[in-house]
Every structure is written in structure tokens, then in C-alpha cells.
Design a protein around this motif. Sequence first.
Motif, short mmCIF file in Angstrom:
data_model
loop_
_atom_site.label_atom_id
_atom_site.label_comp_id
_atom_site.label_asym_id
_atom_site.label_seq_id
_atom_site.Cartn_x
_atom_site.Cartn_y
_atom_site.Cartn_z
N LEU B 20 -25.38 102.46 -69.68
CA LEU B 20 -26.31 103.22 -70.53
C LEU B 20 -26.64 104.50 -69.76
N LYS B 22 -28.58 108.24 -69.54
CA LYS B 22 -29.66 109.11 -70.03
C LYS B 22 -29.65 110.40 -69.22
N LEU B 24 -31.36 113.72 -67.89
CA LEU B 24 -32.63 114.41 -67.66
C LEU B 24 -32.31 115.83 -67.21
N GLU B 27 -31.00 115.62 -63.48
CA GLU B 27 -30.27 114.46 -63.00
C GLU B 27 -29.76 113.61 -64.15
N LEU B 29 -29.28 109.61 -65.33
CA LEU B 29 -29.64 108.22 -65.04
C LEU B 29 -28.61 107.32 -65.68
N VAL B 30 -28.17 106.34 -64.92
CA VAL B 30 -27.15 105.42 -65.43
C VAL B 30 -27.60 103.99 -65.19
N TYR B 31 -27.58 103.19 -66.23
CA TYR B 31 -27.93 101.78 -66.07
C TYR B 31 -26.68 100.94 -66.29
N ALA B 38 -29.74 100.22 -61.74
CA ALA B 38 -29.95 101.58 -62.23
C ALA B 38 -29.61 102.58 -61.14
N CYS B 40 -29.29 106.88 -60.05
CA CYS B 40 -29.68 108.26 -60.36
C CYS B 40 -28.65 109.20 -59.71
#
Lengths: 359, 162
Positions: B20, B22, B24, B27, B29-31, B38, B40
Motif C-alpha cells: 500500500l 501513500k 506525502l 516522502e 510511505l509504503v506498507y 511500514a 518511509c
Amino acid sequence: MEGPHRTFTTPHRATQKHGELVARMLFGAWRLNPPELETCEEEIEAVTPQLLGSGAGALGWRRITSSQFRTSPAAFKLQQAYRLQTLYAGLHEVEIEQVIKTLAAEEIEPLLIKGRVAAALYPELGLRPYGDIDICFDSGHYKIAASILNAQGDKGSGVDMHDGFEAVYGLSFDEVFERATTIKVGKVMVRVPCFEDHLRILCIHFLKHGGWRPLSLCDIAAALEAQEDIDWDRCLGGDKRIINWVSCTIGLAHELLGARVSNIPVLTGAKKLPRWLAAAVLRQWASPYPLANETPEFFKLNLREPAQLKSEIQKRWPNPIKATMYFVGSFNELPRLPFQLGNFISLGLRALGRFPRHW
Amino acid sequence: MSVLKTREESVPRARRDGLLVKELPDELLVYDLFRQKAHCLNRTAALVWNQCDGETTVEQLVLLLGKESNAAVDREVVWMAFDQLSKAHLLQGRARTWPGASRISRRELIRRAGAAAAIALPIVSSIVVPDAVQAATCRPSNASCTSPAQCCSQLCNAGHCA
């Protein structure tokens, strides 16, 4: 802010000061451009556990992100919370979508409330964490939906189901459903209460839980600033007690978090907050953790250790807000002691299985 | 054979499944849904990861990074990014050390190119639940839970606090 009436747990200035620090950190934090923060690094460090523990870490980060403190060790922890919450917000979208689709397949359309709906009031979904998926059903569908979601195993475990709104919020499910609107969650449209109904739900929910969670008051503050033309007749209804509850909660959001309320007519009541109320909330905010706000089981009260009896009773002594809500009371200047005492006794008796539960 | 091997190491493919992502402002973000971890990625690491299509060459990446940071970028920076992305399981194939990355240290890279290079250095960091909640009575990361309200993180995943 000290109340005029002594409650069993004497207000402790140091405790309240911690709560005030939480309030100061969250002041306006829900806004697109939060106000400048006047604090020092030591204060941020001191309040970080409270912010993280209550789910307000990301909002705390938002307050300091443009300040000189953004590189402090405490700021890093708050930033980590913000990052995690941002990711989890994405995960929850998928979960909600799955739950709604599962129910839709059985022709059940619930109303989504609280967490995700409140998160939409903030500039980013990740600022407002939510764990449970709160959904409300009419009584006819409640049991069917419960069995469907139970059959889903883990996938249905994060759902907090509510059987209508009548008992707690004084709202008829059918009427709320009729007035409901929709929001997009993931790829599905989900039905949610209209703004006014949801504001009432948020306010009563905050009080029902004794006002322990600062994030819940941020939700209300964010809602108040999100919409200008609020239909107050719809939000408050005609019940004097509901009007008292909602207006007091709005007053708290204004007094503690700086929510802008200049255009809110109901504030005649809210501006006259009972003197003990804000102090009671701030005392809760000094320790805004879920388990700290759970009342220990009464049957575990050890009556054979008189030396510990006082502290054991103190642990179980209800906070004045919770006690007032327990007896569906009004928030006014009258002493809270009768409510607290009554609540304490009824909880004790309930533990013995002798007393019906109010909520 | 050696040509193929070199090519494979130069242009890995980014893993895309079970993640997943996201974005920002500064940066990414990856889950990791499989490992429940998680990450960064700073801008450099994110830029490299987004270009890991199995076709872009290291030289092209060096140029891209140089343009982005407005400074001369060493090709070791790209190797370093591969190395970190691989260790975080964000590249296809098994996690491994990229030979180019071990040739030079981060400190050496900064020294060699000055402050401008420091801006461009890739960082892939793990995001963990802050431990500042020790004073709290909520449950810490990995503790068992039945409801999110019990967890300091407010997240109860598969019976354990996130």
C-alpha cells in the motif's frame, strides 16, 4: 477552571496542568493552517505520551511541523505516528469497503458513523485514527448483520455494531436514515448520517465516555468549523437534555480547543459552562489512555485489605461526566456527588447482577 | 552471462504487489501487507524505487537524481538505494546486498561530494510505533488485543496491537 464542588477525587493541579498541555497542543490542530504554537521543547516532550496514547499523535505533529521543534526527538515520535496513521487510513478504506460490500450483498445498508466519518472533517484522513468500523443498523437488520459479519471471522472482527440510535442519542434510526447522505470510501458510496445528526452523535458520544479522549473533542471542533450553515433545530431536536449536552460539548470544544463558534446561536448555553466541567475534562486528559479509563471490575474489589480499600474505591469512582450521563442528567452547577455516588452504587450492584444497566 | 547479470543488478524491478503506497509531499510511505511492516522512503529513495522498471539504466538514474538535487550524484548513490530497497523487500527477488553499495560508505559519499550529496542520499527507514507510550496503560506494539481501543496505536491487527 476549578469547580466549586469537591468530588471524591480532589482535583490535582499538576494533573490538570498536564491536561491543559494536551489542550494547548491540540488547539486548532484540525485546521488547514493550525495556529502558531507557543511552547517549549520540554513541554512537547512531556505531553507526547498523552498525544500518542490517545491517538492524537498525528495532530500533535501537525501543530509542530512548521515550528522550530520539528526536529526534536519528541517531534520524531509524533511524525512516526502521523506516517503510520496515514498508511492505516488507507488500509481501513479497504476494510470498510469490504464490510459494506458484504452487507450490500445481503441487501443490508447500514449507516457508517464516528471514526471514518469524523476523519473526513480533517485536512487529511491520516490525522484522525480509527480502529473500529462503527456501523449502525435498524433493529430488524442488526441480528442478521451480526451473524453475517461473525461468519466473516477476522474480516468482521473490527466492526463495532450499533443497534439503532434511540437509546443513546435520542434519534430514530429511520429518520436518521432518511436524512442521511453518502460519502465515498474506497470505491463504494457509503451512507452516513447528515451533518447535524452526526454532530449530535459525536457530542453525546464524547460525554458518554466521560470526555476522556481529546481526539473526540477535536472531531467536534473540526465539525463546527467545517460547515457554516448548521441546522441547529435538526441537530438539537426538542429535548432539553440533549440541548444541554450538545451545547455543553460545543462550549468545551470552544473553551479547551479554540473551536470557532461565533456564528452558533445555541452558544448561550455553551458559554455558561458549569464551572466544574472543563476542569473534569482536563483531569481526564492528563491520562487519556483507553485502559486508564476503564473501570476495574467491581467483583475484584478486595474487601479483606482495608488499607487498600480507599485506593480501590478511587479506581472505581466514576468521573462526574460519566456519572451524569449514566443517570441521563443535565450539566449544571449542582454538585456531581449524588450522581457519582449513585453511579458507584449501581455499578457495584450491577456487578452482583441485581441492577439493570442504563446504557 | 556476466553481461546479463550486470544488467539485472543495474536495473531491478520494483515490487508492486502486496504493497500500500501513500505519497506525502517529501516522502513516500509504503506498507507491506505481507510482512505487516511500514517503510518511509525519502525523495531520493522514492525516485529510484519509482524508476525501478527493469529498463531504466543506472546512468539514467544518476542523471535523474542529479537533476533533482541540482548536484553531481555518484552512481554509488543508486547502488545504495538498491541496497536499502532490497533489504526492505521493495524490489523483486530475494533481499540481498548490492555489490556496488558496499564499495563505499555513506560517510565517504558525503565527504566526497559535500553537503549537496547528503541531500540526495537515499534513506529507507522503518516506521515503528513510537515507544513514548510507556507511561500509558494502553497496550504496546505486539501485545495481544481484542479491540483497537486497547492498543496505544489504536490499531488491533489479527489479535495483536500494531
